[in-house]
Design an enzyme around this catalytic site. Sequence first.
Site, mmCIF file in Angstrom:
data_model
loop_
_atom_site.group_PDB
_atom_site.id
_atom_site.type_symbol
_atom_site.label_atom_id
_atom_site.label_comp_id
_atom_site.label_asym_id
_atom_site.label_seq_id
_atom_site.Cartn_x
_atom_site.Cartn_y
_atom_site.Cartn_z
ATOM 1 N N GLY A 49 60.588 -126.188 62.682
ATOM 2 C CA GLY A 49 60.083 -127.520 63.023
ATOM 3 C C GLY A 49 60.713 -128.132 64.261
ATOM 4 O O GLY A 49 60.009 -128.654 65.143
ATOM 5 N N HIS A 89 59.738 -112.661 58.056
ATOM 6 C CA HIS A 89 59.876 -114.092 57.791
ATOM 7 C C HIS A 89 59.441 -114.375 56.354
ATOM 8 O O HIS A 89 58.510 -113.744 55.844
ATOM 9 C CB HIS A 89 59.021 -114.897 58.779
ATOM 10 N N GLU A 127 57.740 -116.612 55.085
ATOM 11 C CA GLU A 127 56.321 -116.978 54.909
ATOM 12 C C GLU A 127 55.449 -115.733 54.895
ATOM 13 O O GLU A 127 54.453 -115.671 54.174
ATOM 14 C CB GLU A 127 55.904 -117.963 56.023
ATOM 15 N N SER A 145 65.902 -125.530 58.475
ATOM 16 C CA SER A 145 66.076 -126.946 58.802
ATOM 17 C C SER A 145 67.228 -127.218 59.771
ATOM 18 O O SER A 145 67.949 -128.210 59.629
ATOM 19 C CB SER A 145 66.221 -127.786 57.525
ATOM 20 N N GLY A 160 61.825 -125.549 56.278
ATOM 21 C CA GLY A 160 60.808 -126.597 56.325
ATOM 22 C C GLY A 160 60.979 -127.666 55.257
ATOM 23 O O GLY A 160 60.085 -128.481 55.037
ATOM 24 N N GLU A 169 67.784 -116.704 56.452
ATOM 25 C CA GLU A 169 67.014 -117.935 56.255
ATOM 26 C C GLU A 169 66.803 -118.185 54.764
ATOM 27 O O GLU A 169 65.878 -117.609 54.162
ATOM 28 C CB GLU A 169 65.644 -117.799 56.924
ATOM 29 N N ASN A 193 60.724 -120.817 66.385
ATOM 30 C CA ASN A 193 59.564 -120.202 65.724
ATOM 31 C C ASN A 193 58.485 -121.277 65.608
ATOM 32 O O ASN A 193 58.600 -122.181 64.794
ATOM 33 C CB ASN A 193 59.978 -119.689 64.336
ATOM 34 N N TRP A 194 57.472 -121.144 66.451
ATOM 35 C CA TRP A 194 56.426 -122.181 66.478
ATOM 36 C C TRP A 194 55.437 -122.042 65.325
ATOM 37 O O TRP A 194 54.591 -122.920 65.135
ATOM 38 C CB TRP A 194 55.664 -122.119 67.803
ATOM 39 N N LYS A 195 55.498 -120.931 64.606
ATOM 40 C CA LYS A 195 54.551 -120.675 63.501
ATOM 41 C C LYS A 195 53.107 -120.851 63.998
ATOM 42 O O LYS A 195 52.815 -120.491 65.136
ATOM 43 C CB LYS A 195 54.859 -121.584 62.310
HETATM 44 C C1 PEP Z 1 61.663 -120.967 60.230
HETATM 45 O O1 PEP Z 1 60.451 -121.087 60.187
HETATM 46 O O2 PEP Z 1 62.146 -119.866 60.519
HETATM 47 C C2 PEP Z 1 62.500 -122.132 59.947
HETATM 48 C C3 PEP Z 1 63.775 -121.954 59.818
HETATM 49 O O3 PEP Z 1 61.848 -123.339 59.824
HETATM 50 P P1 PEP Z 1 62.550 -124.802 59.795
HETATM 51 O O4 PEP Z 1 63.569 -124.814 60.895
HETATM 52 O O5 PEP Z 1 61.440 -125.757 60.003
HETATM 53 O O6 PEP Z 1 63.195 -124.935 58.443
#
Ligand code: PEP
Length: 251
Positions: free
Chosen positions: A236, A96, A98, A214, A174, A168, A10-12
């Site tokens: 990330g 998600h 976010e 993460s 993050g 998640e 997931n590049w966001k």
């Molecule tokens: C995500 O954005 O779905 C995610 C899991 O981010 P990260 O791996 O950076 O925690």
Amino acid sequence: MARKFIAAGNWKMHTSIQEGVVLAETIASGSRPSNVQTILAVPFTHLTTLQKKIKASSKVILAAQNCHHKESGAFTGEVSAQMLASIKIPYVILGHSERREYFHESNQLLADKLRAALVAGLKVIFCCGETLDIRKAGNHVKHVQTQLVESLSGITAAEMKQIVIAYEPVWAIGTGETASPEQAQEMHASIRAMLQKMYGKRVADNTSILYGGSVKASNAREIFAKADVDGGLVGGASLQAGEFLQIINSF
Ligand code: PEP
């Protein structure tokens, strides 16, 4: 058991198109196990360019990170599932944390988005997960079950073939803090048990459940080794081709 192993990045809201092309091409040309599906969820602006750049033979699949719940209309700045389908994008991420937090997306709205995506013929990576407060209060399993029941309520067993679940925990996204493999397994097993109750054993056994929060090259192997973890949704670490390729090779 026919469920797929999946490594989804997931590049966001990261990368210019130039950076995105280099990143996607490096990932697509890297060596990857044939039984692991690689998905890249990239910004809307990148979808058509990357579709042309990534060779079909690389079997890297593109996803959008969101879509609107209506087919079309006066919704300035939004993109519909139909629009994604019209450019042949196969997957979309919905729910998600976010989007839930910053754009106030409720379980009900996400049920509408899920319906819109399925009507358009898209597959969905549907995210769920609890905040730290909810976990500390011991309500994490119930919370995730409610998220899923309220958003999946209109989905049939046949439609579940188009859906991948991503667990998640919000406190791990993050933050550098990861759920332990045991915490991930506990939640994934409870999600699978819930799917069994809603749709029967075949659907439960065939639905891929990804862990996100993460995930890195250094922890992917032990998380993915758990019985009910079928892969990862990676933020990330998916922005570094070498790191993401190591994750893809951790199954
Ligand atoms: C995500 O954005 O779905 C995610 C899991 O981010 P990260 O791996 O950076 O925690």
